[in-house]
Structures are given as structure tokens and as C-alpha cells.
Design a protein around this motif. Structure first.
Motif, PDB file in Angstrom:
ATOM      1  N   MET A 119       0.852  -1.180   0.000  1.00  0.00           N
ATOM      2  CA  MET A 119       0.000   0.000   0.000  1.00  0.00           C
ATOM      3  C   MET A 119       0.898   1.243   0.000  1.00  0.00           C
ATOM      4  O   MET A 119       1.886   1.303   0.711  1.00  0.00           O
ATOM      5  N   ALA A 120       0.540   2.228  -0.805  1.00  0.00           N
ATOM      6  CA  ALA A 120       1.331   3.447  -0.931  1.00  0.00           C
ATOM      7  C   ALA A 120       1.303   4.254   0.365  1.00  0.00           C
ATOM      8  O   ALA A 120       0.314   4.229   1.104  1.00  0.00           O
ATOM      9  N   ILE A 121       2.391   4.964   0.605  1.00  0.00           N
ATOM     10  CA  ILE A 121       2.512   5.786   1.822  1.00  0.00           C
ATOM     11  C   ILE A 121       1.349   6.770   1.929  1.00  0.00           C
ATOM     12  O   ILE A 121       0.782   6.960   2.998  1.00  0.00           O
ATOM     13  N   ASP A 122       0.969   7.417   0.825  1.00  0.00           N
ATOM     14  CA  ASP A 122      -0.123   8.403   0.860  1.00  0.00           C
ATOM     15  C   ASP A 122      -1.423   7.785   1.356  1.00  0.00           C
ATOM     16  O   ASP A 122      -2.159   8.413   2.112  1.00  0.00           O
ATOM     17  N   ALA A 123      -1.700   6.558   0.938  1.00  0.00           N
ATOM     18  CA  ALA A 123      -2.922   5.871   1.383  1.00  0.00           C
ATOM     19  C   ALA A 123      -2.859   5.554   2.867  1.00  0.00           C
ATOM     20  O   ALA A 123      -3.890   5.495   3.538  1.00  0.00           O
ATOM     21  N   LEU A 124      -1.665   5.365   3.409  1.00  0.00           N
ATOM     22  CA  LEU A 124      -1.513   5.075   4.835  1.00  0.00           C
ATOM     23  C   LEU A 124      -1.513   6.348   5.677  1.00  0.00           C
ATOM     24  O   LEU A 124      -1.896   6.323   6.845  1.00  0.00           O
ATOM     25  N   VAL A 125      -1.099   7.457   5.087  1.00  0.00           N
ATOM     26  CA  VAL A 125      -1.093   8.744   5.805  1.00  0.00           C
ATOM     27  C   VAL A 125      -2.513   9.279   5.958  1.00  0.00           C
ATOM     28  O   VAL A 125      -2.854   9.874   6.977  1.00  0.00           O
ATOM     29  N   LYS A 126      -3.349   9.043   4.972  1.00  0.00           N
ATOM     30  CA  LYS A 126      -4.708   9.600   4.954  1.00  0.00           C
ATOM     31  C   LYS A 126      -5.503   9.346   6.236  1.00  0.00           C
ATOM     32  O   LYS A 126      -6.105  10.275   6.783  1.00  0.00           O
ATOM     33  N   PRO A 127      -5.535   8.114   6.782  1.00  0.00           N
ATOM     34  CA  PRO A 127      -6.293   7.901   8.025  1.00  0.00           C
ATOM     35  C   PRO A 127      -5.756   8.715   9.214  1.00  0.00           C
ATOM     36  O   PRO A 127      -6.522   9.105  10.093  1.00  0.00           O
ATOM     37  N   LEU A 128      -4.467   9.002   9.220  1.00  0.00           N
ATOM     38  CA  LEU A 128      -3.897   9.796  10.310  1.00  0.00           C
ATOM     39  C   LEU A 128      -4.443  11.214  10.296  1.00  0.00           C
ATOM     40  O   LEU A 128      -4.637  11.822  11.354  1.00  0.00           O
ATOM     41  N   LEU A 129      -4.714  11.742   9.110  1.00  0.00           N
ATOM     42  CA  LEU A 129      -5.200  13.122   8.982  1.00  0.00           C
ATOM     43  C   LEU A 129      -6.545  13.331   9.667  1.00  0.00           C
ATOM     44  O   LEU A 129      -6.866  14.442  10.086  1.00  0.00           O
ATOM     45  N   ALA A 130      -7.325  12.265   9.799  1.00  0.00           N
ATOM     46  CA  ALA A 130      -8.647  12.364  10.422  1.00  0.00           C
ATOM     47  C   ALA A 130      -8.593  12.248  11.943  1.00  0.00           C
ATOM     48  O   ALA A 130      -9.590  12.479  12.617  1.00  0.00           O
TER      49      ALA A 130
END
Length: 174
Positions: free
Chosen positions: A1-12
Motif C-alpha cells: 500500500m502506498a505511503i499516501d494511502a496510509l497517511v490519509k487515516p492519520l489526517l482524520a
């Protein structure tokens, strides 16, 4: 899974809001990527924890105290994007509940060792987490004070003026 897809949940998640993209990327880079199978325990009641867990995809359920996971006894659903045992990435703690994967669950495991290493190399990250914790403690203290006030108000019986019967009984007693 790409880093961006893993960062997204942290933003919420409130704990990670306000961090720079570089800080978020570094947290994800250092996280363990885990896939839980249906029925696997993400955390177990009364067990020590050394990591917070962020659910990237899939759903889990917090089971009741007697361990019954039947449909009738299911507890609270723990959805995608949830942060479990967040303080465990900073301090040692004992889990107070058990959370079970309902289906396949992809998650990030943020271990205390890796987060502390990251905070040592990035003092701004340590300061951010500290400010978040202090803010929560202030809210908790405010909530506890409100509860304390309600309890005090409920336990203090209103003082009514004595009735004539009370005054007569007091006069006879003296």
C-alpha cells in the motif's frame, strides 16, 4: 500500500492534526504494517501494550467482559480509521478491553520504541504530542469538576424551616 494511502487515516485523527506532511510520512514509514484475519485479537484485555494501532481498513468489535462474541453479545463496533490504545505508543499501559477483527483488517502498529526514537530526532513532534495530551487532560479535569459539582448539588438536601411540630418537640426536649 502506498505511503499516501496510509497517511490519509492519520489526517482524520485529532492526535495527528497539525503535523507536517513530512512528520506524518515518517510516522507511517516507521509503523509496522499488519494484516489481521477474522477472529484475530488486535488487543487483549489485561495484556501489556507497547503500541497504538490505527485501523486502515476493515472493521473490528470490542467484545464484552465474558469474551462472548456471538451476534447477540457483540459490543461496540470499532470502524476503519479508529486509533486504538493511542497512549501505548508513549507510555506502558494494560488494555482494559479486547478488540477482535470481524473480517480482514489492515492496520498500522505504532510501537513505543519507534515513536520515542522519532520524537528524540524531532522535538517538535514530542512537543505536539505533549500539547495534545495536556489539552485532553484539561478537558478531563473540567468534566470531572462538572460531575463533582453535580454530585455535591445532589447530596446536599435543601434545608426547610422547622415546622411547628418540630419546634414543639425541640421545646419539650429542652
Amino acid at each position: 500500500m502506498a505511503i499516501d494511502a496510509l497517511v490519509k487515516p492519520l489526517l482524520a485523527l485529532p492526535l495527528f492534526r497539525g503535523l507536517t506532511p513530512l512528520q506524518l510520512t515518517e510516522i507511517v514509514r516507521r509503523a509496522e504494517r499488519i494484516i489481521y484475519r477474522p477472529g484475530d485479537a488486535l488487543i487483549t484485555e489485561n495484556q501489556r501494550s507497547d503500541a497504538a494501532i490505527i485501523i486502515i481498513s476493515g472493521n473490528c468489535v470490542r467484545i464484552d467482559d465474558n469474551g462472548d462474541t456471538s451476534q447477540k453479545s457483540r459490543g461496540e463496533v470499532v470502524p476503519e480509521g479508529a486509533l486504538i490504545a493511542e497512549l501505548a505508543m508513549l507510555i506502558e499501559l494494560i488494555h482494559t478491553t479486547t478488540i477482535i477483527a470481524q473480517g480482514p483488517v489492515k492496520a498500522l502498529r505504532l510501537t513505543r520504541q519507534r515513536i520515542l526514537e522519532l520524537m528524540e530526532s524531532d522535538p517538535a513532534l514530542a512537543q505536539h504530542f505533549s500539547a495534545c495530551i495536556i489539552s485532553r487532560l484539561k478537558l478531563l479535569a473540567k468534566d470531572l469538576k462538572a460531575i463533582d459539582t453535580r454530585v455535591d448539588d445532589a447530596t446536599i438536601a435543601p434545608q426547610l424551616p422547622p415546622t411547628r411540630a418540630d419546634q414543639a418537640a425541640a421545646a419539650q426536649a429542652s
